[in-house]
Design a protein around this motif. Structure first.
Motif, short mmCIF file in Angstrom:
data_model
loop_
_atom_site.label_atom_id
_atom_site.label_comp_id
_atom_site.label_asym_id
_atom_site.label_seq_id
_atom_site.Cartn_x
_atom_site.Cartn_y
_atom_site.Cartn_z
N LYS A 174 0.83 -1.21 0.00
CA LYS A 174 0.00 0.00 0.00
C LYS A 174 0.86 1.25 0.00
O LYS A 174 0.38 2.33 0.29
N SER A 175 2.12 1.06 -0.31
CA SER A 175 3.07 2.17 -0.18
C SER A 175 2.70 3.36 -1.06
O SER A 175 3.06 4.49 -0.75
N ALA A 176 2.00 3.10 -2.12
CA ALA A 176 1.68 4.21 -3.02
C ALA A 176 0.18 4.31 -3.26
O ALA A 176 -0.27 4.94 -4.21
N HIS A 177 -0.55 3.69 -2.35
CA HIS A 177 -2.00 3.67 -2.50
C HIS A 177 -2.63 5.07 -2.45
O HIS A 177 -2.23 5.92 -1.66
N ILE A 178 -3.59 5.29 -3.32
CA ILE A 178 -4.34 6.56 -3.29
C ILE A 178 -5.79 6.25 -2.95
O ILE A 178 -6.43 5.41 -3.60
N GLU A 179 -6.27 6.90 -1.91
CA GLU A 179 -7.67 6.70 -1.47
C GLU A 179 -8.63 7.29 -2.50
O GLU A 179 -8.31 8.29 -3.16
N ARG A 180 -9.80 6.68 -2.63
CA ARG A 180 -10.79 7.14 -3.61
C ARG A 180 -11.15 8.61 -3.40
O ARG A 180 -11.36 9.07 -2.30
N ARG A 181 -11.22 9.28 -4.50
CA ARG A 181 -11.68 10.66 -4.57
C ARG A 181 -10.90 11.64 -3.69
O ARG A 181 -11.45 12.61 -3.18
N THR A 182 -9.62 11.33 -3.51
CA THR A 182 -8.77 12.29 -2.80
C THR A 182 -7.81 12.96 -3.76
O THR A 182 -7.03 13.81 -3.36
N SER A 183 -7.84 12.53 -5.02
CA SER A 183 -6.90 13.11 -5.99
C SER A 183 -7.65 13.66 -7.19
O SER A 183 -8.45 12.95 -7.80
N ARG A 184 -7.34 14.87 -7.51
CA ARG A 184 -7.97 15.47 -8.69
C ARG A 184 -7.31 14.97 -9.97
O ARG A 184 -7.75 15.27 -11.06
N LEU A 185 -6.25 14.20 -9.81
CA LEU A 185 -5.55 13.67 -10.98
C LEU A 185 -6.08 12.30 -11.40
O LEU A 185 -5.57 11.69 -12.33
N ILE A 186 -7.09 11.84 -10.66
CA ILE A 186 -7.69 10.55 -11.04
C ILE A 186 -9.18 10.72 -11.26
O ILE A 186 -9.91 11.20 -10.37
N HIS A 187 -9.59 10.35 -12.45
CA HIS A 187 -11.01 10.38 -12.77
C HIS A 187 -11.67 9.16 -12.12
O HIS A 187 -11.20 8.04 -12.29
N ASP A 188 -12.73 9.38 -11.36
CA ASP A 188 -13.47 8.28 -10.72
C ASP A 188 -14.94 8.66 -10.76
O ASP A 188 -15.42 9.41 -9.92
N ALA A 189 -15.64 8.13 -11.75
CA ALA A 189 -17.02 8.56 -12.00
C ALA A 189 -17.96 8.07 -10.91
O ALA A 189 -17.77 7.00 -10.33
#
Ligand code: UDP
Ligand code: MN
Length: 254
Positions: A174-189
């Motif tokens: 999980k060293s580089a895990h990104i939590e859902r909807r915490t990054s504006r650089l990831i589209h998550d509809a």
């Protein structure tokens, strides 16, 4: 095209990417991506060119397996991932996998690292489980017997998978895990169409999860009763999406 890829290969290695932390990309630099879908054609149209660009930019050769549930019964994402894994064995393209939801993709080319990973690495999703986007290798997936085939409708197959990993002593990186909807650089509809069917099965699947976990605790061998080795399905159609030889679309009855 080949020249272009070779040039990229020399120019940049996956391990130099900033997204999802450094991990050695010393492997064959090839991955199989699995995308489970049904009724999300517009999202498939969106994700494919995006991830293709990212994969090329990350110096990865790839096959994308779009596994589509044909029939109208409840959706079974765990089984579709198993089918993607099983069907990919025919091609022997790579022993390294990335599973992604169809409605999640990076906006920039370096925020999610799709490079081969020895083990299991959670890239994007809820931290308490393992859905969304994650990498895995063939040996780990065989060890857990893949996902359960028995979760129909929404939810909990991912928690079941996490439990399988735990009892098989496979650590999730999980060293580089990104939590859902915490990054504006990831589209998550937020896909509203599913909200009702989610509620229909949420509680019954949770009870089912409890009984599954109890059965795994009773005997680890119980993961061998449900998964890759009991994954029966019927292929309705298999073809190259948009005639692209790197994208295999398989429509199945589960
Ligand atoms: N999915 C799909 N059709 C469905 C339900 C789910 O294609 O009717 C696939 C799709 O890849 C989607 C993933 O399963 O991204 C997870 O479902 P969903 O996006 O509804 O879950 P959420 O994002 O709300 O957790
Ligand atoms: Mn979604």
């Amino acid at each position: 095209m080949k020249l272009h890829l070779n040039k990229l290969r020399l120019g940049m290695r996956g391990s130099e990417l900033t997204g999802n932390g450094p991990h050695e990309s010393k492997y064959n630099e090839k991955i199989c991506m699995i995308i489970p879908i049904r009724d999300r054609e517009y999202q498939l149209e969106e994700i494919v060119p995006r991830v293709e660009e990212v994969l090329i930019e990350q110096n990865l050769d790839y096959r994308i397996y779009v596994i589509e549930q044909g029939e109208r019964e409840l959706f079974n994402i765990g089984k579709l991932i198993n089918i993607g894994f099983i069907e990919s064995q025919r091609d022997q393209f790579s022993d390294y996998y990335v599973k992604t939801d169809v409605d999640i993709y990076p906006i920039t080319n370096d925020v999610l690292n799709y490079s081969p990973y020895d083990g299991v690495k959670h890239l994007y999703g809820h931290l308490h489980t393992i859905g969304g986007v994650f990498s895995f290798d063939k040996a780990s997936y065989i060890k857990t017997n893949g996902h359960s085939n028995e979760y129909f409708g929404w939810g909990w197959e991912d928690v079941d998978f996490l439990e399988r990993l735990r009892i098989c002593n496979i650590e999730v990186d999980k060293s580089a895990h990104i939590e859902r909807r915490t990054s504006r650089l990831i589209h998550d509809a937020i896909t509203k169409a599913n909200e009702n069917s989610k509620n229909e099965t949420k509680e019954s699947n949770q009870r089912f999860l409890d009984s599954k976990i109890a059965s795994y605790k009773e005997d680890i061998g119980n993961i061998k009763n449900d998964g890759l080795n009991s994954c029966n399905y019927e292929i309705i159609e298999r073809y190259h999406y948009k005639d692209n030889p790197q994208i295999i679309r398989i429509i199945v009855d589960v």
